[in-house]
Write a protein that holds these residues in place. Structure first.
Motif, PDB file in Angstrom:
ATOM      1  N   PRO A 171       0.811  -1.226   0.000  1.00 26.53           N
ATOM      2  CA  PRO A 171       0.000   0.000   0.000  1.00 26.53           C
ATOM      3  C   PRO A 171       0.843   1.275   0.000  1.00 26.53           C
ATOM      4  O   PRO A 171       0.417   2.281  -0.572  1.00 26.53           O
ATOM      5  CB  PRO A 171      -0.812  -0.119   1.296  1.00 26.53           C
ATOM      6  CG  PRO A 171      -0.754  -1.572   1.666  1.00 26.53           C
ATOM      7  CD  PRO A 171       0.569  -2.059   1.184  1.00 26.53           C
ATOM      8  N   LYS A 193       2.187   1.538  -3.440  1.00 27.87           N
ATOM      9  CA  LYS A 193       1.071   1.392  -4.388  1.00 27.87           C
ATOM     10  C   LYS A 193       1.458   0.473  -5.553  1.00 27.87           C
ATOM     11  O   LYS A 193       1.329   0.820  -6.729  1.00 27.87           O
ATOM     12  CB  LYS A 193       0.621   2.763  -4.913  1.00 27.87           C
ATOM     13  CG  LYS A 193       0.166   3.714  -3.815  1.00 27.87           C
ATOM     14  CD  LYS A 193      -0.420   4.986  -4.374  1.00 27.87           C
ATOM     15  CE  LYS A 193      -0.776   5.969  -3.259  1.00 27.87           C
ATOM     16  NZ  LYS A 193      -1.695   5.398  -2.259  1.00 27.87           N
ATOM     17  N   LEU A 226     -14.082  -2.995  -5.593  1.00 29.06           N
ATOM     18  CA  LEU A 226     -13.824  -1.607  -5.208  1.00 29.06           C
ATOM     19  C   LEU A 226     -15.129  -0.820  -5.204  1.00 29.06           C
ATOM     20  O   LEU A 226     -15.738  -0.622  -6.268  1.00 29.06           O
ATOM     21  CB  LEU A 226     -12.823  -0.968  -6.176  1.00 29.06           C
ATOM     22  CG  LEU A 226     -12.372   0.458  -5.882  1.00 29.06           C
ATOM     23  CD1 LEU A 226     -11.590   0.520  -4.577  1.00 29.06           C
ATOM     24  CD2 LEU A 226     -11.500   0.971  -7.037  1.00 29.06           C
ATOM     25  N   GLN A 227     -15.586  -0.407  -4.025  1.00 28.54           N
ATOM     26  CA  GLN A 227     -16.797   0.395  -3.886  1.00 28.54           C
ATOM     27  C   GLN A 227     -17.987  -0.234  -4.617  1.00 28.54           C
ATOM     28  O   GLN A 227     -18.699   0.414  -5.373  1.00 28.54           O
ATOM     29  CB  GLN A 227     -16.548   1.818  -4.409  1.00 28.54           C
ATOM     30  CG  GLN A 227     -15.482   2.566  -3.633  1.00 28.54           C
ATOM     31  CD  GLN A 227     -15.192   3.935  -4.202  1.00 28.54           C
ATOM     32  OE1 GLN A 227     -15.659   4.276  -5.282  1.00 28.54           O
ATOM     33  NE2 GLN A 227     -14.437   4.749  -3.482  1.00 28.54           N
ATOM     34  N   GLU A 237      -6.274   1.124  -4.947  1.00 29.98           N
ATOM     35  CA  GLU A 237      -6.315   1.616  -3.577  1.00 29.98           C
ATOM     36  C   GLU A 237      -7.713   1.420  -2.998  1.00 29.98           C
ATOM     37  O   GLU A 237      -8.726   1.568  -3.681  1.00 29.98           O
ATOM     38  CB  GLU A 237      -5.938   3.099  -3.551  1.00 29.98           C
ATOM     39  CG  GLU A 237      -5.658   3.606  -2.151  1.00 29.98           C
ATOM     40  CD  GLU A 237      -4.976   4.963  -2.168  1.00 29.98           C
ATOM     41  OE1 GLU A 237      -4.607   5.437  -1.090  1.00 29.98           O
ATOM     42  OE2 GLU A 237      -4.805   5.527  -3.270  1.00 29.98           O
ATOM     43  N   ASP A 238      -7.747   1.017  -1.737  1.00 26.81           N
ATOM     44  CA  ASP A 238      -9.005   0.780  -0.999  1.00 26.81           C
ATOM     45  C   ASP A 238      -9.781  -0.418  -1.550  1.00 26.81           C
ATOM     46  O   ASP A 238     -11.001  -0.528  -1.314  1.00 26.81           O
ATOM     47  CB  ASP A 238      -9.901   2.025  -1.035  1.00 26.81           C
ATOM     48  CG  ASP A 238      -9.250   3.222  -0.373  1.00 26.81           C
ATOM     49  OD1 ASP A 238      -8.481   3.025   0.583  1.00 26.81           O
ATOM     50  OD2 ASP A 238      -9.486   4.352  -0.843  1.00 26.81           O
ATOM     51  N   ALA A 239      -9.100  -1.297  -2.267  1.00 29.23           N
ATOM     52  CA  ALA A 239      -9.777  -2.517  -2.735  1.00 29.23           C
ATOM     53  C   ALA A 239     -10.141  -3.390  -1.536  1.00 29.23           C
ATOM     54  O   ALA A 239      -9.367  -3.513  -0.574  1.00 29.23           O
ATOM     55  CB  ALA A 239      -8.878  -3.290  -3.695  1.00 29.23           C
ATOM     56  N   LEU A 240     -11.307  -3.995  -1.583  1.00 33.43           N
ATOM     57  CA  LEU A 240     -11.804  -4.801  -0.470  1.00 33.43           C
ATOM     58  C   LEU A 240     -11.482  -6.280  -0.634  1.00 33.43           C
ATOM     59  O   LEU A 240     -11.366  -7.002   0.361  1.00 33.43           O
ATOM     60  CB  LEU A 240     -13.318  -4.616  -0.331  1.00 33.43           C
ATOM     61  CG  LEU A 240     -13.798  -3.175  -0.090  1.00 33.43           C
ATOM     62  CD1 LEU A 240     -15.325  -3.130  -0.063  1.00 33.43           C
ATOM     63  CD2 LEU A 240     -13.223  -2.637   1.206  1.00 33.43           C
ATOM     64  N   LYS A 256     -10.453 -11.780   0.920  1.00 31.49           N
ATOM     65  CA  LYS A 256     -10.644 -10.439   1.448  1.00 31.49           C
ATOM     66  C   LYS A 256      -9.278  -9.793   1.706  1.00 31.49           C
ATOM     67  O   LYS A 256      -8.334 -10.449   2.105  1.00 31.49           O
ATOM     68  CB  LYS A 256     -11.431 -10.484   2.755  1.00 31.49           C
ATOM     69  CG  LYS A 256     -12.858 -11.010   2.606  1.00 31.49           C
ATOM     70  CD  LYS A 256     -13.728 -10.038   1.806  1.00 31.49           C
ATOM     71  CE  LYS A 256     -15.164 -10.554   1.720  1.00 31.49           C
ATOM     72  NZ  LYS A 256     -16.023  -9.639   0.937  1.00 31.49           N
TER      73      LYS A 256
END
Length: 262
Positions: free
Chosen positions: A181, A184, A208-209, A232-235, A260
């Motif tokens: 992270p 990146k 992602l979202q 970024e912010d991938a679940l 996850k």
């Protein structure tokens, strides 16, 4: 983790020892720390594993034909043996012997000239093979630089490792994702992929979202550590079976693996 261990790990000596770049004194220090502290031994074992992953991913079999061709050329080079036998003739046969000797000398000279020309041609072939070998060495050096860069990424403490295993539809599927992270960056190592019909392929996605973002196709013929887009912010990461060439929308009903992310 005590201060002594932290100082040693931050010194970079363990990395140098792993790559064989330490002096004998430095090697003794590194081996002493590995033997005394389980935390350092565990870190060293992880670094060794990462090095094996990178080397396996970039391994290229050296062409066998180069050395074999050179050895064949050397084996086929004629070895000429000269046997000088002295034969004494009577005085009235000296003129005939001289004529025969002249013919033999002329024939031998022509033979040696032909052999020399052939040897020269073979030498040129060997030189070409050696030049090719030097080119391969240069390519291998470039590959080694790439391996070192990948190894540094894997050994980075910020790099997180995710093992992705297949579900009941693809029990033998196994891939490993490396995500950093802070830098990146994302990489994936395809360990094994079950066979699929020719008209299908495996595709990896990032959740992602509430959306599934395409990260590329996983090809069994391309088993190597390679970069994939960083999200970024991938679940989560998912692998699905899609039509050959990939799909723009994930077929989640054909999901074969999912993990996850932290």
């Amino acid at each position: 983790m005590n201060e002594k261990i932290t100082t040693f790990l931050n010194s970079g000596l363990l990395d140098k020892y792993l790559l064989g770049e330490t002096t004998s004194a430095e090697a003794e220090i590194a081996e002493s720390f590995i033997a005394r502290y389980p935390e350092i031994e565990n870190t060293y074992n992880i670094m060794q594993h990462n090095l094996e992953v990178v080397v396996k991913a970039n391994a290229v079999e050296a062409p066998k034909s180069i050395l074999n061709n050179i050895l064949d050329e050397l084996d086929n080079t004629p070895v000429v043996k000269l046997n000088i036998v002295k034969k004494y003739k009577k005085w009235y046969k000296f003129s005939v012997a001289a004529s025969v000797a002249a013919l033999i000398f002329a024939s031998s000279s022509m033979y040696f000239y032909d052999q020399n020309q052939k040897l020269h041609s073979e030498t040129l072939v060997v030189d070409d093979e050696i030049n090719d070998l030097r080119g391969d060495i240069a390519k291998n050096n470039e590959m080694l630089d790439s391996v070192m860069r990948q190894l540094l990424k894997l050994n980075n403490p910020e790099t997180e490792k995710y093992i992705i295993k297949g579900n009941e539809r693809a029990k033998d599927l196994k891939t490993v994702a490396y995500i950093n992270p802070s830098e990146k960056t994302s990489m994936i190592d395809v360990v094994s992929l079950p066979e699929l019909p020719e008209e299908q392929c495996y595709q990896i996605w990032a959740e992602l979202q509430g959306k599934m973002v395409n990260l590329g196709i996983l090809d069994k013929a391309d088993r190597q550590l390679r970069s994939i887009p960083y999200m970024e912010d991938a679940l989560a990461l998912s692998i699905t079976i899609e039509p050959k060439g990939g799909n723009t929308i994930a077929s989640m009903q054909n999901s074969v693996a999912q993990i996850k992310l932290q």
